[in-house]
Design a protein around this motif. Structure first.
Motif, PDB file in Angstrom:
ATOM      1  N   ASP A   1       0.885  -1.167   0.000  1.00 28.02           N
ATOM      2  CA  ASP A   1       0.000   0.000   0.000  1.00 28.02           C
ATOM      3  C   ASP A   1       0.920   1.213   0.000  1.00 28.02           C
ATOM      4  OD1 ASP A   1      -1.553   2.206   0.565  1.00 28.02           O
ATOM      5  OD2 ASP A   1      -2.768   1.178   2.069  1.00 28.02           O
TER       6      ASP A   1
ATOM      7  N   TYR B   1       0.355   4.371  -0.263  1.00 28.27           N
ATOM      8  CA  TYR B   1      -0.138   5.552   0.439  1.00 28.27           C
ATOM      9  C   TYR B   1       0.083   5.443   1.948  1.00 28.27           C
ATOM     10  CZ  TYR B   1      -2.273   6.518  -4.037  1.00 28.27           C
ATOM     11  OH  TYR B   1      -2.468   6.752  -5.369  1.00 28.27           O
ATOM     12  N   ALA B   2      -0.131   4.251   2.488  1.00 30.52           N
ATOM     13  CA  ALA B   2       0.067   4.026   3.923  1.00 30.52           C
ATOM     14  C   ALA B   2       1.486   3.549   4.229  1.00 30.52           C
ATOM     15  CB  ALA B   2      -0.940   3.010   4.438  1.00 30.52           C
TER      16      ALA B   2
ATOM     17  N   ARG C   1       2.738   0.533   3.804  1.00 36.15           N
ATOM     18  CA  ARG C   1       2.624  -0.744   4.516  1.00 36.15           C
ATOM     19  C   ARG C   1       2.717  -1.907   3.539  1.00 36.15           C
ATOM     20  NH1 ARG C   1      -1.976   0.526   8.976  1.00 36.15           N
ATOM     21  NH2 ARG C   1      -0.587   1.581  10.411  1.00 36.15           N
TER      22      ARG C   1
ATOM     23  N   ARG D   1       1.072  -7.824   8.435  1.00 35.82           N
ATOM     24  CA  ARG D   1       1.289  -6.450   7.969  1.00 35.82           C
ATOM     25  C   ARG D   1       2.511  -5.893   8.665  1.00 35.82           C
ATOM     26  NH1 ARG D   1      -2.500  -2.631  10.741  1.00 35.82           N
ATOM     27  NH2 ARG D   1      -0.816  -2.631  12.236  1.00 35.82           N
TER      28      ARG D   1
ATOM     29  N   VAL E   1      -4.206  -5.108  -2.449  1.00 34.58           N
ATOM     30  CA  VAL E   1      -4.562  -3.887  -1.742  1.00 34.58           C
ATOM     31  C   VAL E   1      -5.185  -2.912  -2.740  1.00 34.58           C
ATOM     32  CG1 VAL E   1      -3.659  -1.940  -0.414  1.00 34.58           C
ATOM     33  CG2 VAL E   1      -2.649  -4.195  -0.130  1.00 34.58           C
ATOM     34  N   GLN E   2      -6.282  -2.296  -2.336  1.00 29.81           N
ATOM     35  CA  GLN E   2      -6.866  -1.194  -3.096  1.00 29.81           C
ATOM     36  C   GLN E   2      -6.873   0.018  -2.167  1.00 29.81           C
ATOM     37  OE1 GLN E   2     -10.668  -2.482  -4.632  1.00 29.81           O
ATOM     38  NE2 GLN E   2      -9.693  -3.234  -6.486  1.00 29.81           N
ATOM     39  N   PRO E   3      -5.764   0.757  -2.138  1.00 30.85           N
ATOM     40  CA  PRO E   3      -5.628   1.830  -1.156  1.00 30.85           C
ATOM     41  C   PRO E   3      -6.661   2.943  -1.274  1.00 30.85           C
ATOM     42  CG  PRO E   3      -3.687   1.707  -2.585  1.00 30.85           C
ATOM     43  CD  PRO E   3      -4.602   0.607  -2.973  1.00 30.85           C
ATOM     44  N   LEU E   4      -7.100   3.254  -2.471  1.00 29.14           N
ATOM     45  CA  LEU E   4      -8.078   4.336  -2.618  1.00 29.14           C
ATOM     46  C   LEU E   4      -9.451   3.943  -2.088  1.00 29.14           C
ATOM     47  CD1 LEU E   4      -7.022   5.718  -6.111  1.00 29.14           C
ATOM     48  CD2 LEU E   4      -6.361   6.526  -3.835  1.00 29.14           C
ATOM     49  N   ARG E   5      -9.691   2.656  -1.962  1.00 30.84           N
ATOM     50  CA  ARG E   5     -10.938   2.161  -1.369  1.00 30.84           C
ATOM     51  C   ARG E   5     -10.743   1.727   0.077  1.00 30.84           C
ATOM     52  NH1 ARG E   5     -14.177  -1.536  -5.680  1.00 30.84           N
ATOM     53  NH2 ARG E   5     -14.763   0.178  -7.049  1.00 30.84           N
ATOM     54  N   ASN E   6      -9.486   1.839   0.563  1.00 27.33           N
ATOM     55  CA  ASN E   6      -9.152   1.392   1.918  1.00 27.33           C
ATOM     56  C   ASN E   6      -9.533  -0.077   2.095  1.00 27.33           C
ATOM     57  OD1 ASN E   6      -8.013   1.849   4.438  1.00 27.33           O
ATOM     58  ND2 ASN E   6      -9.988   2.270   5.380  1.00 27.33           N
ATOM     59  N   ALA E   7      -9.165  -0.906   1.093  1.00 27.17           N
ATOM     60  CA  ALA E   7      -9.564  -2.308   1.084  1.00 27.17           C
ATOM     61  C   ALA E   7      -8.353  -3.227   0.950  1.00 27.17           C
ATOM     62  CB  ALA E   7     -10.528  -2.558  -0.069  1.00 27.17           C
TER      63      ALA E   7
END
Length: 70
Positions: free
Chosen positions: A15, A17-18, A20, A33, A57-63
């Protein structure tokens, strides 16, 4: 860290953006994680099937998605 002693890392996902990393550790039958700098490792889900594969990971969906193997 490049290698994690005692772990069998499968299907690594990032991810960005985070900052991680997520992976399946088949030696612990767990979804794990950690921060991108290798700090803060935590087991998110334990008791996965031995055939568990696939982390996405779909970071823009927080999924976060994975296959439990069953």
């Amino acid at each position: 860290r490049a290698a994690v002693p005692g772990q069998d890392v499968r299907d690594l996902a990032l991810d960005p953006y985070a900052a991680r990393l997520y992976w399946i550790d088949s030696s612990r039958a767990a979804l794990v994680r950690a921060n991108a700098d290798a700090s803060g490792e935590a087991v998110l889900i334990s008791g996965l099937d031995a055939n568990a594969r696939g982390v996405a990971v779909q970071p823009l969906r927080n999924a976060l998605f994975y296959s439990s193997g069953s």
